[in-house]
Structures are given as C-alpha cells and as structure tokens.
Design a protein around this motif. Structure first.
Motif, mmCIF file in Angstrom:
data_model
loop_
_atom_site.group_PDB
_atom_site.id
_atom_site.type_symbol
_atom_site.label_atom_id
_atom_site.label_comp_id
_atom_site.label_asym_id
_atom_site.label_seq_id
_atom_site.Cartn_x
_atom_site.Cartn_y
_atom_site.Cartn_z
ATOM 1 N N SER A 1 0.428 -1.351 -0.087
ATOM 2 C CA SER A 1 -0.582 0.366 0.074
ATOM 3 C C SER A 1 0.683 1.172 0.194
ATOM 4 O O SER A 1 0.612 2.668 -0.325
ATOM 5 C CB SER A 1 -0.950 -0.090 0.912
ATOM 6 N N GLN B 1 -0.352 3.593 8.187
ATOM 7 C CA GLN B 1 -1.723 2.663 8.155
ATOM 8 C C GLN B 1 -3.054 2.866 8.160
ATOM 9 O O GLN B 1 -3.694 3.129 7.775
ATOM 10 C CB GLN B 1 -0.295 1.327 8.311
ATOM 11 N N ASP C 1 -6.430 4.818 8.228
ATOM 12 C CA ASP C 1 -7.145 3.715 6.985
ATOM 13 C C ASP C 1 -8.062 3.347 8.792
ATOM 14 O O ASP C 1 -9.429 3.656 8.565
ATOM 15 C CB ASP C 1 -7.031 2.427 7.569
#
Length: 424
Positions: free
Chosen positions: A243, A265, A269
C-alpha cells in the motif's frame, strides 16, 4: 543537552525559532499547502517528512507527542484520540487475524473488553494471566503465534504493581515485545523502558491532562526491540508494504519503524487522531505533571493510612502501605510514589459501599479517574459493569471495591468527607 523530567514537562516538544510563538500553537487546519504536485506526491510516498492531512499527522500533535516521548525516554511517539485507541493501535500494529497475545488479567475493564471481545472478533486471541504467578506458570500461556505481551504498570482499578523486569525477560525469551500501559504511574513515577519494556501506552485523559478537559491517548516506542531479528513474526514491519509502493518500514525508518507504520497504515485507515485543540490542552496539563503527581501521591498516602485505621473499612489496597502485598515491588519500580488512586471496601459489602458513595460531598461520583479533583467510582456497577462475576474476580475487581481517586485538594478535607459519609 539532556534534561530532567521537570524541565521536559515545561520545555519539551516545541522549540520555537526566531519570531515564532513561545507557546506551541494550535494548527487548527485539516490540510497543508505545497507549491508543486511532486512535493505532495513525495509525502504520500513517505519519501519526505511533512504534513498533508490532519487525519494522519498534525504539527501541534507531534510537538506534544515528542514531549511525552522525551519524558518516557523513547525514540518516537504518536497521539491518538483516546487511551483505548492507543492500546488498540499498539496491538493491531503488529498483530492480525490468527495471532495471539499474552495479557495480564488485572487491567482496565474497557481494555479487557476491547481485547477479550472486540479484538477477538478480528481474529486476535488473548490469554489473560495472573501476573503474580511464577515465570514457569506464565510461560505456559505462550503459543507459537504469540506476538506480544501486554500489562499495566499499576492496574486500574485493582492497583496490582507489575514486576516489569519479570515480564520483560519473559517476553524477550519468547521473541516478542512487552507493551505496558503506564497511565497511572506516568513517566514521573516510572519509566518502563528502563526496566526492559519495549512499547508504552497512555490514556492521556488521566494524570497527563490532569483536569478532565479532554480525552486522548499516546503510544511511545523505545526503539529497542529488534523487529528484524524476528522478521518471520513481524512481517508487517519487515516485508514490503504494497500500500506504500513496497516500503519495508524497518529498512527505511530504522528505530522509528513501529510508529511510522502505525501512522502510515492505522491512522491513515482508521483515523483515530487527537484533535489539535485537545493536544494543546494536554500540553498545558503536561506542564504541571511533575508538580501534581507528587501531591496526588502525598494525599493518597495520608488517605490510605486513614482508611487502614478506620474500623468501618474491611480492606485497603494501596502500594504505599507496608501492609500491601505490592509494597516491595512498589519500592523497586515506584520509589517516589505510585499514584493517587486507592481501592478499598467497607464492612457490609457491595451495598454498603454504594450507600457510602452516595453520601460523599467533596468527592464526586464520576466515570473518570486521576485528575485534580477527588472522585470515586464503584467499578462493578460502572466501568466493569459489562463483566461477569467471574471476570471481575479474574481482573482483580472485588464486588465491593471502591475506586477512590485522591485529588490535590487539602488532604484533611478529603479525609473529613470520607468520615462524614461513613457516619451518614
């Protein structure tokens, strides 16, 4: 220069340059401007450091996180929206479905439920253990898929003092990090990294804020755990993150890998960011932390001694009392005092404890702990209400347990309030 905690509380985190505000400013903006598209792109690729969206990072937050990082003696830190978010991120950053965590059973009821119920639904299993058991027994809780050990320096509300060295050595023998919630002790009274812990979390809502004004949390990494050595266990840190164009966090960011991954991360998110206004208020609390914590401990010691001498009290738990089973551990890890929280029960049991609380005048019944004002709670009826009788006992919460958070008012006034409530 290296500074003592008192100086860090005042000066840490924000180092203004010529013409900049003396006090850390509130960057009340969701976004940040750049001159070219390439500049922005490099930020999204983690090739440059900087700010582009407050859901991930904010300058006010980073200054305050750095102050807490310096107080704990860590290498990197991040603020979260709450202590619950901090504990969730701390575990979820290195665990995924199919993994396992060994956890001390006497922990805050909300954390117990987060781990034992909510994260179980995500496929992460927790084994809750009695922290006072010998190492040989505790070792039986570890599995091939164990990824971390979690505990509290001083458990909320049972006030168990953790043998940090024992837990750190045990975790490291199994190749996993020790994560410690240091909320009650604060870095003023204990710095778990000095005893072998790897990651520290805080509910900054408590003593760090100190005034019950804002909810928040923090994660601090010591930078000491060797993720590469156990790369097969912690592949999220040691293998390419698709990602982010195949970045390997440990290779790119070294000792900052754990916090960088949590930011890039999890905060990206899930978005449990602390509001910049809350971070600003938290910083005001941190500036007096070194003054307030000793007063909390001084008052709590006097109140605990009064309760121990009172014939209407069935039992008292405070590690500053020589009668406490944790007195020796507290002398080792918390020589300057533990915290301002006392747990006790009255003769007559649960109902008598509830009636006593209803007659208090200075101490308020609130769903809070560890701020400047004296407050009280009956965990079995409030914070731990969702737990079964069996779970309460496992977490070290007796049904008659009263959690008294001693504030920084005059100690005699607090004692008089307790006296009149018992008489009433």
């Amino acid at each position: 220069m290296s500074f003592k905690p008192e100086t860090i509380c005042i000066q840490g985190g924000w180092q203004p340059k010529k013409g900049e505000p003396r006090v850390v400013p509130i960057y009340q903006s969701t976004t940040f401007k750049y001159e070219t598209s390439d500049q922005m792109g490099r930020l999204f690729d983690l090739e440059d450091s900087g700010y582009f969206y407050t859901r991930l990072q904010n300058p006010t937050n980073d200054c305050v996180a750095q102050k807490i990082c310096d107080l704990e003696g860590g290498v990197a830190a991040m603020l979260t929206s709450s202590g619950q978010a901090a504990n969730f991120y701390a575990i979820f950053n290195i665990c995924e479905a199919g993994d396992h965590v060994v956890c001390s059973a006497p922990i805050y009821g909300g954390t117990f439920n987060l781990f034992g119920t909510t994260m179980k639904k995500l496929g992460i299993e927790f084994t809750f253990v009695d922290p006072d058991l010998p190492v040989e027994e505790l070792n039986k809780a570890f599995q091939d898929n164990t990824k971390a050990v979690f505990a509290e320096t001083i458990s909320n509300p049972s006030l168990v003092v953790l043998d940090i060295e024992k837990f750190a050595n045990m975790a490291h023998e199994h190749g996993v990090p020790l994560i410690i919630d240091n909320t009650f002790a604060t870095p003023i009274n204990c710095r778990p990294f000095e005893w072998g812990a790897d990651i520290v979390t805080h509910s900054t809502t408590k003593y760090m804020d100190g005034h019950a004004t804002c909810v928040g949390g923090c994660i601090v990494d010591s930078g000491n755990f060797d993720w590469e050595k156990y790369g097969d266990k912690f592949h999220g840190l040691t293998t390419p993150d698709e990602s982010y164009h195949g970045i390997v966090y440990t290779q790119r960011f070294g000792k900052a890998a754990y916090i960088t991954k949590a930011t890039a991360q999890l905060m990206r998110d899930l978005g449990s960011i602390q509001a910049p206004q809350n971070a600003f208020l938290l910083n005001l609390g941190l500036e007096t932390l070194h003054l307030r914590v000793p007063r909390h401990c001084e008052n709590a010691q006097k109140v605990a001694e009064f309760l121990e001498s009172c014939d209407k009290v069935a039992w008292v738990n405070y590690s500053g009392l020589k009668s406490s089973k944790y007195y020796e551990l507290a002398q080792k890890y918390l020589p300057n005092g533990s915290c301002g929280v006392i747990s006790f029960g009255l003769k007559g049991g649960r109902e008598e404890s509830i009636r006593f609380m209803d007659h208090l005048k200075l101490a308020a019944i609130v769903t809070h702990v560890a701020d400047a004002r004296t407050c009280v709670l009956h965990p079995a009826s409030h914070t731990h209400r969702q737990m079964t009788e069996e779970q309460l006992i496992e977490a070290g919460v007796q049904p008659d347990l009263i959690r008294l958070s001693v504030g920084i008012e005059n100690a005699e006034d607090i004692i008089q309030d307790l006296k009149q409530a018992m008489e009433a």
